[in-house]
Design a protein around this motif. Structure first.
Motif, PDB file in Angstrom:
ATOM      1  N   SER A   1       1.060  -1.014  -0.470  1.00 14.92           N
ATOM      2  CA  SER A   1      -0.346   0.271  -0.029  1.00 14.92           C
ATOM      3  C   SER A   1       1.070   1.236   0.203  1.00 14.92           C
ATOM      4  CB  SER A   1      -0.745  -0.206   1.107  1.00 14.92           C
ATOM      5  OG  SER A   1      -1.451   1.092   1.608  1.00 14.92           O
ATOM      6  N   TYR A   2       1.886   1.544   1.037  1.00 12.02           N
ATOM      7  CA  TYR A   2       3.001   2.405   0.864  1.00 12.02           C
ATOM      8  C   TYR A   2       3.649   2.462  -0.268  1.00 12.02           C
ATOM      9  CZ  TYR A   2       1.722   4.212   5.788  1.00 12.02           C
ATOM     10  OH  TYR A   2       1.141   4.557   7.048  1.00 12.02           O
ATOM     11  N   LYS A   3       3.951   1.367  -0.935  1.00 10.37           N
ATOM     12  CA  LYS A   3       4.480   1.829  -2.400  1.00 10.37           C
ATOM     13  C   LYS A   3       4.017   2.321  -2.735  1.00 10.37           C
ATOM     14  CE  LYS A   3       7.266  -2.534  -0.906  1.00 10.37           C
ATOM     15  NZ  LYS A   3       7.761  -4.089  -1.420  1.00 10.37           N
ATOM     16  N   ARG A   4       2.684   2.113  -3.259  1.00 11.38           N
ATOM     17  CA  ARG A   4       2.415   2.925  -4.257  1.00 11.38           C
ATOM     18  C   ARG A   4       1.912   4.345  -4.149  1.00 11.38           C
ATOM     19  NH1 ARG A   4      -1.122  -1.960  -3.875  1.00 11.38           N
ATOM     20  NH2 ARG A   4      -2.056  -1.177  -2.491  1.00 11.38           N
ATOM     21  N   LYS A   5       1.381   4.170  -2.493  1.00 12.13           N
ATOM     22  CA  LYS A   5       0.943   5.631  -2.351  1.00 12.13           C
ATOM     23  C   LYS A   5       2.708   6.101  -2.655  1.00 12.13           C
ATOM     24  CE  LYS A   5      -2.134   5.077   1.731  1.00 12.13           C
ATOM     25  NZ  LYS A   5      -2.454   4.445   2.282  1.00 12.13           N
ATOM     26  N   LEU A   6       3.895   5.943  -2.404  1.00 19.05           N
ATOM     27  CA  LEU A   6       4.369   6.998  -3.043  1.00 19.05           C
ATOM     28  C   LEU A   6       5.233   7.293  -4.359  1.00 19.05           C
ATOM     29  CD1 LEU A   6       7.727   5.214  -0.188  1.00 19.05           C
ATOM     30  CD2 LEU A   6       6.351   7.983  -0.017  1.00 19.05           C
ATOM     31  N   ILE A   7       4.801   5.685  -4.885  1.00 24.63           N
ATOM     32  CA  ILE A   7       5.133   6.204  -6.248  1.00 24.63           C
ATOM     33  C   ILE A   7       4.481   7.394  -6.721  1.00 24.63           C
ATOM     34  CG2 ILE A   7       4.587   5.111  -8.387  1.00 24.63           C
ATOM     35  CD1 ILE A   7       6.191   2.822  -7.056  1.00 24.63           C
ATOM     36  N   ASP A   8       2.648   7.011  -6.192  1.00 25.42           N
ATOM     37  CA  ASP A   8       1.677   8.027  -6.284  1.00 25.42           C
ATOM     38  C   ASP A   8       1.780   9.569  -5.893  1.00 25.42           C
ATOM     39  OD1 ASP A   8      -1.116   8.717  -7.643  1.00 25.42           O
ATOM     40  OD2 ASP A   8      -1.325   9.568  -5.437  1.00 25.42           O
ATOM     41  N   PHE A   9       2.714  10.095  -5.024  1.00 27.46           N
ATOM     42  CA  PHE A   9       2.709  10.959  -4.633  1.00 27.46           C
ATOM     43  C   PHE A   9       4.152  11.586  -5.519  1.00 27.46           C
ATOM     44  CE2 PHE A   9       6.350  13.676  -1.969  1.00 27.46           C
ATOM     45  CZ  PHE A   9       5.389  14.498  -1.271  1.00 27.46           C
ATOM     46  N   LEU A  10       4.829  10.594  -5.922  1.00 26.94           N
ATOM     47  CA  LEU A  10       6.072  11.262  -7.158  1.00 26.94           C
ATOM     48  C   LEU A  10       5.444  12.184  -7.540  1.00 26.94           C
ATOM     49  CD1 LEU A  10       9.167   8.356  -6.156  1.00 26.94           C
ATOM     50  CD2 LEU A  10       9.381  10.582  -5.849  1.00 26.94           C
ATOM     51  N   LYS A  11       4.820  11.127  -8.827  1.00 26.70           N
ATOM     52  CA  LYS A  11       4.045  11.629  -9.968  1.00 26.70           C
ATOM     53  C   LYS A  11       2.961  12.298  -9.937  1.00 26.70           C
ATOM     54  CE  LYS A  11       3.376   7.123 -11.976  1.00 26.70           C
ATOM     55  NZ  LYS A  11       2.300   6.363 -11.940  1.00 26.70           N
ATOM     56  N   LYS A  12       3.171  13.088  -8.599  1.00 28.96           N
ATOM     57  CA  LYS A  12       2.040  14.091  -7.852  1.00 28.96           C
ATOM     58  C   LYS A  12       2.970  15.722  -8.369  1.00 28.96           C
ATOM     59  CE  LYS A  12      -1.914  12.640  -6.311  1.00 28.96           C
ATOM     60  NZ  LYS A  12      -2.589  12.246  -4.651  1.00 28.96           N
ATOM     61  N   VAL A  13       4.066  15.497  -7.546  1.00 25.40           N
ATOM     62  CA  VAL A  13       5.594  16.120  -7.356  1.00 25.40           C
ATOM     63  C   VAL A  13       5.594  16.478  -8.695  1.00 25.40           C
ATOM     64  CG1 VAL A  13       7.420  16.029  -6.457  1.00 25.40           C
ATOM     65  CG2 VAL A  13       5.636  15.577  -4.681  1.00 25.40           C
ATOM     66  N   SER A  14       5.643  15.430  -9.423  1.00 27.95           N
ATOM     67  CA  SER A  14       6.387  15.900 -10.980  1.00 27.95           C
ATOM     68  C   SER A  14       5.771  16.472 -11.724  1.00 27.95           C
ATOM     69  CB  SER A  14       7.152  13.981 -11.466  1.00 27.95           C
ATOM     70  OG  SER A  14       7.664  14.613 -12.800  1.00 27.95           O
ATOM     71  N   SER A  15       4.693  16.568 -11.393  1.00 29.59           N
ATOM     72  CA  SER A  15       3.478  17.241 -12.265  1.00 29.59           C
ATOM     73  C   SER A  15       3.842  18.437 -12.312  1.00 29.59           C
ATOM     74  CB  SER A  15       2.076  16.902 -11.865  1.00 29.59           C
ATOM     75  OG  SER A  15       1.923  17.401 -10.630  1.00 29.59           O
ATOM     76  N   TYR A  16       3.616  18.771 -11.133  1.00 30.80           N
ATOM     77  CA  TYR A  16       4.060  20.515 -10.198  1.00 30.80           C
ATOM     78  C   TYR A  16       5.270  20.767  -9.960  1.00 30.80           C
ATOM     79  CZ  TYR A  16       2.619  25.503 -10.835  1.00 30.80           C
ATOM     80  OH  TYR A  16       3.186  27.527 -11.366  1.00 30.80           O
ATOM     81  N   ASP A  17       5.047  20.736  -8.371  1.00 28.71           N
ATOM     82  CA  ASP A  17       5.673  20.832  -7.371  1.00 28.71           C
ATOM     83  C   ASP A  17       5.812  20.614  -6.047  1.00 28.71           C
ATOM     84  OD1 ASP A  17       4.082  22.207  -6.401  1.00 28.71           O
ATOM     85  OD2 ASP A  17       5.274  24.551  -6.886  1.00 28.71           O
TER      86      ASP A  17
END
Length: 327
Positions: free
Chosen positions: A257-273
């Motif tokens: 669960s946390y692995k998926r959450k971290l990858i999703d978090f990185l993608k959101k940061v990458s989209s803007y900041d």
């Protein structure tokens, strides 16, 4: 450690009169009179009222000491050079005992002779958090003549009225200004924390430290401010493209669960900041994600997938910064 500083020293009016008479100058002519005599130093005299004057000094410590890497052990030499200036002007240096520090710039320089990587890192740092402890991210300015917004080409600032945290390309900055980089500035990525007068006054008023140079030239104080005002904004951990970061996360002992959450978090940061995930999560959760990434050695800002000639991994330029040990 130190780059530049600003201070003022109370000067009795009698000393000002004697200086003017001895050198046959007017008070406002002081800086022009001493120009070039003391490397890296500019100064001016002004009245404070009630018969008291002050000598304002702006000092480039590197130029004055002719030494690019200045540490706590250089304090006595720094004090000695300032006292020499005062003795030259007033035939004594007692004013130094009452000096008031108004600003100091801490610096950490990282050499990287790859211009593509230097520029890539600066572009990555544009995705840092929008605000940290009232320090707003500044990526450009309004041109006074055209009234149009112009992005900074070599700098990312996070600034408030009391503290500024900056990363910039020193070599490129010099060239943009039409100046020749000094030998210790060539191919340098510079991280800087500027402490301003309001902050120093607050520290003194609350009993933390006086506004004296010897208080702020301590190695531990330098490391403390970098730990609080650089690493909290620009982060620890190396930079990765998404595929490499994903592999590290999936190879970690974290739950699925946390692995998926971290990858999703990185993608959101990458989209803007780094502030973007706050659209869907609390500050507490965001800080938790950042901590998890730090424990895995991953910087929350990814290397853009389509950045021309970008590598898959970049070692964090702050990796070798001396660790601050909390007391």
């Amino acid at each position: 450690m130190i780059h530049t500083m600003k201070m003022y020293l109370p000067i009795p009016y009698q000393d000002v009169q004697e200086l003017n008479k001895r050198f046959n100058i007017k008070s406002f002519e002081l800086n022009k009179f001493i120009e070039g005599r003391f490397p890296g130093v500019t100064m001016s005299l002004s009245a404070m009222g009630k018969g008291q004057w002050k000598l304002s000094m702006f000092i480039d410590a590197i130029e004055l000491l002719n030494k690019p890497n200045i540490a706590e052990e250089d304090y006595l030499k720094m004090e000695g050079e300032i006292r020499k200036i005062l003795f030259y002007l007033f035939l004594h240096s007692s004013a130094y005992d009452d000096h008031v520090l108004q600003r100091i710039d801490y610096r950490y320089d990282v050499f990287n002779d790859n211009q593509i990587i230097r520029q890539l890192l600066l572009d990555i740092y544009k995705k840092t958090t929008r605000m940290y402890k009232r320090q707003n991210k500044i990526l450009g300015y309004i041109d006074k003549e055209t009234k149009k917004y112009k992005p900074y080409k070599t700098t990312v600032d996070h600034t408030s009225g009391s503290i500024k945290s900056t990363v910039y390309l020193k070599n490129e900055e010099r060239i943009a200004k039409g100046e020749i980089p000094k030998y210790y500035e060539k191919d340098i990525i510079r991280f800087e924390v500027q402490l301003r007068e309001d902050h120093m006054y607050y520290q003194e008023r609350n009993g933390h430290r006086s506004r004296k140079l010897w208080e702020y030239m301590k190695d531990d104080i330098y490391r403390k401010y970098f730990d609080e005002r650089i690493f909290s904004i620009f982060f620890k951990g190396d930079f990765y493209k998404i595929d490499q970061a994903r592999k590290i996360i999936y190879d970690s002992p974290l739950s699925s669960s946390y692995k998926r959450k971290l990858i999703d978090f990185l993608k959101k940061v990458s989209s803007y900041d780094v502030s973007t995930p706050l659209n869907n999560m609390s500050k507490k959760t965001l800080n938790s994600r950042l901590e998890m990434l730090q424990n895995l050695g991953i910087n929350p800002i990814l290397i853009p997938k389509n950045y021309l000639n970008a590598p898959s991994i970049i070692i964090n330029p702050l990796k070798d910064f001396p660790i601050y040990k909390y007391k």
